[in-house]
Design a protein around this motif. Structure first.
Motif, PDB file in Angstrom:
ATOM      1  N   ILE A   3      42.257  36.429  47.029  1.00  0.00           N
ATOM      2  CA  ILE A   3      43.008  35.373  46.348  1.00  0.00           C
ATOM      3  C   ILE A   3      43.535  35.846  44.992  1.00  0.00           C
ATOM      4  O   ILE A   3      44.645  35.505  44.589  1.00  0.00           O
ATOM      5  CB  ILE A   3      42.142  34.097  46.199  1.00  0.00           C
ATOM      6  N   LEU A   4      42.759  36.689  44.304  1.00  0.00           N
ATOM      7  CA  LEU A   4      43.202  37.213  43.017  1.00  0.00           C
ATOM      8  C   LEU A   4      44.313  38.241  43.181  1.00  0.00           C
ATOM      9  O   LEU A   4      45.239  38.302  42.367  1.00  0.00           O
ATOM     10  CB  LEU A   4      42.018  37.814  42.256  1.00  0.00           C
ATOM     11  N   LYS A   5      44.223  39.019  44.244  1.00  0.00           N
ATOM     12  CA  LYS A   5      45.301  39.973  44.528  1.00  0.00           C
ATOM     13  C   LYS A   5      46.594  39.231  44.853  1.00  0.00           C
ATOM     14  O   LYS A   5      47.674  39.607  44.398  1.00  0.00           O
ATOM     15  CB  LYS A   5      44.917  40.883  45.695  1.00  0.00           C
ATOM     16  N   GLU A  28      39.363  25.247  43.481  1.00  0.00           N
ATOM     17  CA  GLU A  28      38.694  24.475  44.539  1.00  0.00           C
ATOM     18  C   GLU A  28      37.520  25.249  45.139  1.00  0.00           C
ATOM     19  O   GLU A  28      36.543  24.667  45.596  1.00  0.00           O
ATOM     20  CB  GLU A  28      39.692  24.106  45.631  1.00  0.00           C
ATOM     21  N   GLN A  29      37.641  26.583  45.099  1.00  0.00           N
ATOM     22  CA  GLN A  29      36.572  27.438  45.628  1.00  0.00           C
ATOM     23  C   GLN A  29      35.519  27.750  44.556  1.00  0.00           C
ATOM     24  O   GLN A  29      34.662  28.617  44.755  1.00  0.00           O
ATOM     25  CB  GLN A  29      37.169  28.726  46.186  1.00  0.00           C
ATOM     26  N   ASN A  30      35.631  27.040  43.409  1.00  0.00           N
ATOM     27  CA  ASN A  30      34.677  27.195  42.302  1.00  0.00           C
ATOM     28  C   ASN A  30      34.649  28.609  41.710  1.00  0.00           C
ATOM     29  O   ASN A  30      33.613  29.071  41.229  1.00  0.00           O
ATOM     30  CB  ASN A  30      33.265  26.782  42.738  1.00  0.00           C
ATOM     31  N   MET A  31      35.782  29.277  41.745  1.00  0.00           N
ATOM     32  CA  MET A  31      35.872  30.584  41.113  1.00  0.00           C
ATOM     33  C   MET A  31      35.871  30.396  39.593  1.00  0.00           C
ATOM     34  O   MET A  31      36.417  29.422  39.084  1.00  0.00           O
ATOM     35  CB  MET A  31      37.154  31.295  41.555  1.00  0.00           C
ATOM     36  N   SER A  32      35.249  31.307  38.887  1.00  0.00           N
ATOM     37  CA  SER A  32      35.187  31.227  37.432  1.00  0.00           C
ATOM     38  C   SER A  32      36.592  31.225  36.828  1.00  0.00           C
ATOM     39  O   SER A  32      37.407  32.101  37.139  1.00  0.00           O
ATOM     40  CB  SER A  32      34.404  32.419  36.880  1.00  0.00           C
ATOM     41  N   PRO A  33      36.889  30.248  35.956  1.00  0.00           N
ATOM     42  CA  PRO A  33      38.199  30.231  35.300  1.00  0.00           C
ATOM     43  C   PRO A  33      38.491  31.534  34.547  1.00  0.00           C
ATOM     44  O   PRO A  33      39.629  32.006  34.528  1.00  0.00           O
ATOM     45  CB  PRO A  33      38.096  29.045  34.333  1.00  0.00           C
ATOM     46  N   ASN A  34      37.448  32.106  33.931  1.00  0.00           N
ATOM     47  CA  ASN A  34      37.630  33.379  33.225  1.00  0.00           C
ATOM     48  C   ASN A  34      38.046  34.489  34.179  1.00  0.00           C
ATOM     49  O   ASN A  34      38.879  35.341  33.857  1.00  0.00           O
ATOM     50  CB  ASN A  34      36.335  33.784  32.514  1.00  0.00           C
ATOM     51  N   ILE A  36      39.615  34.092  37.059  1.00  0.00           N
ATOM     52  CA  ILE A  36      40.993  33.822  37.473  1.00  0.00           C
ATOM     53  C   ILE A  36      41.965  34.328  36.418  1.00  0.00           C
ATOM     54  O   ILE A  36      42.963  34.987  36.719  1.00  0.00           O
ATOM     55  CB  ILE A  36      41.203  32.306  37.701  1.00  0.00           C
ATOM     56  N   LEU A  37      41.640  34.020  35.146  1.00  0.00           N
ATOM     57  CA  LEU A  37      42.508  34.415  34.040  1.00  0.00           C
ATOM     58  C   LEU A  37      42.581  35.932  33.904  1.00  0.00           C
ATOM     59  O   LEU A  37      43.667  36.516  33.859  1.00  0.00           O
ATOM     60  CB  LEU A  37      42.006  33.789  32.741  1.00  0.00           C
ATOM     61  N   ASP A  38      41.422  36.574  33.860  1.00  0.00           N
ATOM     62  CA  ASP A  38      41.371  38.009  33.571  1.00  0.00           C
ATOM     63  C   ASP A  38      41.847  38.875  34.733  1.00  0.00           C
ATOM     64  O   ASP A  38      42.667  39.782  34.554  1.00  0.00           O
ATOM     65  CB  ASP A  38      39.946  38.422  33.185  1.00  0.00           C
ATOM     66  N   GLU A  39      41.338  38.581  35.935  1.00  0.00           N
ATOM     67  CA  GLU A  39      41.588  39.475  37.070  1.00  0.00           C
ATOM     68  C   GLU A  39      42.834  39.111  37.873  1.00  0.00           C
ATOM     69  O   GLU A  39      43.354  39.952  38.600  1.00  0.00           O
ATOM     70  CB  GLU A  39      40.360  39.500  37.979  1.00  0.00           C
ATOM     71  N   MET A  45      50.174  40.249  34.126  1.00  0.00           N
ATOM     72  CA  MET A  45      51.056  40.310  32.956  1.00  0.00           C
ATOM     73  C   MET A  45      50.876  41.603  32.171  1.00  0.00           C
ATOM     74  O   MET A  45      51.829  42.116  31.581  1.00  0.00           O
ATOM     75  CB  MET A  45      50.821  39.096  32.061  1.00  0.00           C
ATOM     76  N   ASN A  46      49.662  42.152  32.173  1.00  0.00           N
ATOM     77  CA  ASN A  46      49.459  43.447  31.514  1.00  0.00           C
ATOM     78  C   ASN A  46      50.288  44.531  32.192  1.00  0.00           C
ATOM     79  O   ASN A  46      50.905  45.372  31.522  1.00  0.00           O
ATOM     80  CB  ASN A  46      47.975  43.832  31.545  1.00  0.00           C
ATOM     81  N   ASP A  47      50.305  44.505  33.520  1.00  0.00           N
ATOM     82  CA  ASP A  47      51.084  45.505  34.253  1.00  0.00           C
ATOM     83  C   ASP A  47      52.585  45.284  34.090  1.00  0.00           C
ATOM     84  O   ASP A  47      53.361  46.238  33.981  1.00  0.00           O
ATOM     85  CB  ASP A  47      50.696  45.506  35.736  1.00  0.00           C
ATOM     86  N   ILE A  48      52.991  44.010  34.068  1.00  0.00           N
ATOM     87  CA  ILE A  48      54.405  43.702  33.818  1.00  0.00           C
ATOM     88  C   ILE A  48      54.805  44.223  32.434  1.00  0.00           C
ATOM     89  O   ILE A  48      55.864  44.825  32.261  1.00  0.00           O
ATOM     90  CB  ILE A  48      54.658  42.168  33.905  1.00  0.00           C
TER      91      ILE A  48
END
Length: 207
Positions: A3-5, A28-34, A36-39, A45-48
């Motif tokens: 999902i992060l990819k 919804e899958q209770n993934m850590s907001p941090n 989601i943001l970082d990975e 955006m870092n790669d862009i």
């Protein structure tokens, strides 16, 4: 995680709708907001930003990727606040007095936000007094000032002097087409970079 990819791919492709869907799904899958943001989001955006610096992508691609990320960030922000994400620092940004150009300034703001800074954007035609007043109000770590005209570069000297006179420890960063590292040093500013990605990296180094 897949999902992060997918989120990374959606942001780099500038697909705002897909980004929103993936952020919603991740929450919804209770993934850590941090996480989601970082990975997912910041990694994209870092790669862009790196590709922009290297001339692989250009301003239109950066802007559509930023729009996709911002759409996702709106959904993510409440969860981040609940998790207690701490800002890296505060940056006051604006274009020098007499200068109405803002594309470069907007890109720097975007990349600094992507690095986790709280950015207060004063817009264009900003006086030295206004920069310092805002730096005091927000207890800012950094003032970032841009200029596209040689005639407005002189305001940067006034900003450096005003920060010193006010007794602030705020770092002053300068940039823009006519600005050089030599000019930065000559006015006593703390840093110059030629592009938005380098500016955000330098800002992190000041914290």
């Amino acid at each position: 995680m897949e999902i992060l990819k997918d989120m990374y791919d959606a942001i780099t492709a500038g697909d705002a709708k897909k980004t929103e869907e993936l952020v919603t799904l991740a929450l919804e899958q209770n993934m850590s907001p941090n996480k989601i943001l970082d990975e997912g989001m910041l990694a994209a955006m870092n790669d862009i930003g790196e590709n922009f610096k290297n001339g692989i992508v250009f301003i239109p691609e950066v802007l559509v990727a930023a729009r996709a990320m911002n759409m996702g960030a709106v959904l993510l922000k409440p969860a981040l606040m609940e998790e207690g994400v701490v800002s890296k620092g505060t940056v006051i940004i604006g274009t020098a007095k007499g200068d109405l150009h803002d594309i470069g300034k907007n890109l720097v703001r975007l990349m600094m936000e992507c690095k986790g800074f709280t950015v207060v954007d004063l817009g264009v035609d900003v006086s030295a007094e206004k920069f310092v007043e805002s730096a005091k109000e927000h207890n800012a770590d950094i003032i970032a000032c841009s200029a596209l005209l040689t005639t407005t570069m002189v305001e940067m000297q006034r900003i450096v002097d005003a920060v010193s006179e006010a007794g602030l420890s705020t770092k002053v960063m300068v940039g823009g087409a006519p600005v050089t590292d030599a000019y930065c040093k000559s006015i006593g500013a703390d840093g110059y970079t030629p592009d938005a990605t380098s500016a955000s990296e330098m800002a992190l180094g000041f914290i």
